[in-house]
Design a protein around this motif. Structure first.
Motif, mmCIF file in Angstrom:
data_model
loop_
_atom_site.group_PDB
_atom_site.id
_atom_site.type_symbol
_atom_site.label_atom_id
_atom_site.label_comp_id
_atom_site.label_asym_id
_atom_site.label_seq_id
_atom_site.Cartn_x
_atom_site.Cartn_y
_atom_site.Cartn_z
ATOM 1 N N LYS A 69 -9.297 16.224 26.937
ATOM 2 C CA LYS A 69 -10.447 15.500 26.397
ATOM 3 C C LYS A 69 -10.519 14.095 26.991
ATOM 4 O O LYS A 69 -9.516 13.372 27.040
ATOM 5 C CB LYS A 69 -10.326 15.421 24.877
ATOM 6 C CG LYS A 69 -11.425 14.602 24.207
ATOM 7 C CD LYS A 69 -11.162 14.521 22.714
ATOM 8 C CE LYS A 69 -12.180 13.608 22.026
ATOM 9 N NZ LYS A 69 -11.890 13.499 20.571
ATOM 10 N N LEU A 70 -11.736 13.704 27.417
ATOM 11 C CA LEU A 70 -11.972 12.327 27.872
ATOM 12 C C LEU A 70 -12.105 11.455 26.624
ATOM 13 O O LEU A 70 -13.049 11.589 25.849
ATOM 14 C CB LEU A 70 -13.230 12.248 28.723
ATOM 15 C CG LEU A 70 -13.643 10.856 29.191
ATOM 16 C CD1 LEU A 70 -12.581 10.257 30.108
ATOM 17 C CD2 LEU A 70 -14.996 10.905 29.894
ATOM 18 N N VAL A 71 -11.140 10.544 26.429
ATOM 19 C CA VAL A 71 -11.114 9.715 25.220
ATOM 20 C C VAL A 71 -12.013 8.486 25.361
ATOM 21 O O VAL A 71 -12.736 8.108 24.438
ATOM 22 C CB VAL A 71 -9.666 9.293 24.895
ATOM 23 C CG1 VAL A 71 -9.625 8.360 23.689
ATOM 24 C CG2 VAL A 71 -8.803 10.511 24.661
ATOM 25 N N ALA A 72 -11.951 7.841 26.533
ATOM 26 C CA ALA A 72 -12.744 6.613 26.738
ATOM 27 C C ALA A 72 -12.914 6.365 28.226
ATOM 28 O O ALA A 72 -12.162 6.881 29.050
ATOM 29 C CB ALA A 72 -12.064 5.421 26.073
ATOM 30 N N SER A 73 -13.917 5.517 28.538
ATOM 31 C CA SER A 73 -14.150 5.122 29.926
ATOM 32 C C SER A 73 -14.940 3.810 29.940
ATOM 33 O O SER A 73 -15.592 3.450 28.962
ATOM 34 C CB SER A 73 -14.911 6.210 30.688
ATOM 35 O OG SER A 73 -16.211 6.367 30.158
#
Length: 515
Positions: A125-129
């Motif tokens: 899962k992409l948590v933040a960017s």
């Protein structure tokens, strides 16, 4: 599974929140090779890693992996600079990181761009960017300082915690260590808590510096424990486990045919594979079954460090065969008979054989395996007919005929190898069976003789079957001898019946046998 392993797993479930989550900040990469110098690349990465330390402190159970930690945990032959793009999450799993982060620098027009992402490795899962633009590398550092705090706070769900102002001191450093046990495969706990990332040694883990107590648990072995001072990356920790089991070897002899692969074994009610088995001390129950042998069962006492074995011969299931051989003209032949490669006599042959026997007839180049299915506790009649080519007495593709009492007629033909000749030492002299070839002159024989022969055949046929049926290990030889005597008298009865009435009586007799 060992009881302690169950306890460890339960503890891991309820105390999972107390285990530090490892966050890896990989080296910053660029779209083109010459866009950043090595020193600029390292400085950007260190700035991002420092912001991670501030927002994800050890007091909230987070550990920020150092460059040395990451390099130590990477698979052999892989460099930290190689970790980018699609392999980012996979790299995180390889180094046992819970979260993995990386920044990428490129050019948008005349400006530098930075794009940073952080993933949760267990879910991909992409948590933040975050993204930003700057005139130079210094401007990109300002972007990181402004956006990284909120970026890393999303890892802990935005919760507020103790904020740090710098990296951990040496006393709080974490190191990548290698843990192994002899033998391997043990579950590991450290300082009384199970290590979810090491439920089967060997493994690599991250651990804070200082003295720690290790405990390894493996089925059939005594628990092994020891205290070790963790001082640096790559440290080796090894524990030796002492066996507390005994060994049972199950390799029975199969002298009547069949293979060990067909052997089915039950140990304390559970199906297992025969061979060498490690068991806890105590009394264990074993049951063996095989399609070719009588079942066997036994109890065995197992002692710590000792080996017990079962290598006895299993008792074959008894069957019988009545085998005759003749030329196509009806002239009987005396051919050698082999059971499991052992010579047992010559045709006509009557005897007991194991259920899974290999039956062969003839010798030398004319020795032929019979395609014959034996029956438990019954005698199978088999007539082997050799076709002769004119003038040479050679086999021309003979037609063995088979029939079994109590089952349907089997007309399958099994042909000997063509071109092989009848051995010179094979006798072709006539026996009592030649009366069948000359029965025509016996047609006027009285019906009384025919009736007596029919009665003898039926009575002693039933008697022979009864003897085979009730043969067991105690009276086996006695019953088999009695059965053979009954079959001899039965044969005389059939001959007398043939003498009395060649056509009708012969057909009626075969119908009774088949029935």
């Amino acid at each position: 599974m060992n009881r302690l392993i169950h306890i460890f797993l339960v503890l891991a479930f309820f105390t999972g929140a107390s285990f530090a989550k490892h966050v890896a900040v990989l080296e910053t990469v660029s779209d083109t090779k010459d866009l950043l110098s090595p020193s600029e690349r390292i400085y950007l990465t260190n700035t991002l890693r420092e912001e991670a330390v501030k927002e994800l402190p050890a007091e909230l159970e987070y550990t920020i992996m150092t460059r040395e930690n990451i390099q130590e945990m990477l698979p052999p032959g892989k460099a930290i600079e190689d970790c980018e793009g699609s392999c980012l999450v996979e790299t995180g799993k390889n180094i046992s990181a819970d979260f993995i982060c990386q920044a990428r620098v490129g050019k948008v027009g005349s400006k530098f761009s930075i794009s940073t992402e952080i993933y949760e490795t267990s879910t991909n899962k992409l948590v933040a960017s975050f993204n930003g633009l700057g005139a130079d590398v210094e401007a990109l550092i300002e972007v990181i300082m402004a956006k990284a705090p909120e970026f890393f706070r999303k890892v802990r769900g935005g919760a507020k915690g103790i904020i740090r102002t710098g990296f951990d001191g040496a006393g709080n450093q974490s190191f990548a260590i290698h843990v192994s046990t002899n033998p391997p495969g043990a579950a590991l706990s450290i300082d009384g808590r199970p290590v979810p990332k090491c439920n089967s040694t060997p493994c690599q883990i991250l651990l804070e510096s200082g003295r720690h107590r290790f405990l390894a648990v493996l089925d059939h072995y005594e628990d092994a424990e020891g205290s070790f001072d963790i001082t640096g990356n790559g440290q080796q920790v090894s524990l030796d486990l002492v066996p507390r089991f005994g060994t049972l070897v199950v390799e029975p002899q199969l002298n009547g045919g069949g293979t060990l692969d067909e052997l089915e074994m039950t140990l304390d009610g559970n199906k297992v594979k025969a061979g060498k088995i490690e068991l806890d001390p105590g009394v264990h129950s074993v049951e063996l079954s095989h399609r070719c042998y009588n079942p066997a069962s036994f109890k065995v006492g197992i002692y710590k460090g000792k080996e017990e074995s079962f290598r006895e011969a299993l008792v074959p299931i008894a069957s019988g065969i009545s085998l005759s051989a003749s030329k196509s003209s009806g002239e009987p032949l005396k051919l050698p008979v082999f059971v499991n490669d052992n010579s047992v006599g010559e045709t006509p042959y009557l005897g007991s054989v194991p259920l899974c026997s290999k039956i062969e007839i003839g010798e030398g180049s004319s020795r032929t395996a019979l395609n014959l299915t034996l029956l438990p506790g019954e005698t199978v009649d088999y007539e082997y007919v050799v076709q002769e080519s004119s003038g040479r007495g050679s086999v021309s593709g003979g037609a063995p005929l088979r029939k079994r009492r109590g089952v349907a007629q089997d007309n399958t033909e099994t042909k000997p190898e063509p071109g092989t000749s009848i051995p010179s030492n094979v006798s072709t002299s006539s026996s009592s069976w030649t009366l069948m070839d000359h029965a025509t002159w016996l047609l006027p024989v009285s019906a009384v003789i025919a009736g007596v022969g029919l009665a003898l055949g039926i009575v002693f046929e039933l008697d022979a079957a009864e003897q085979y049926k009730y043969a067991n290990s105690q009276n086996y030889k006695e019953k088999m001898d009695a059965a053979k005597s009954s079959q001899t008298i039965r044969n005389v009865g059939w001959i007398m019946t043939g003498v009395g009435g060649f056509g009708f009586v012969l057909a009626t007799t075969f119908m009774i046998i088949d029935f």
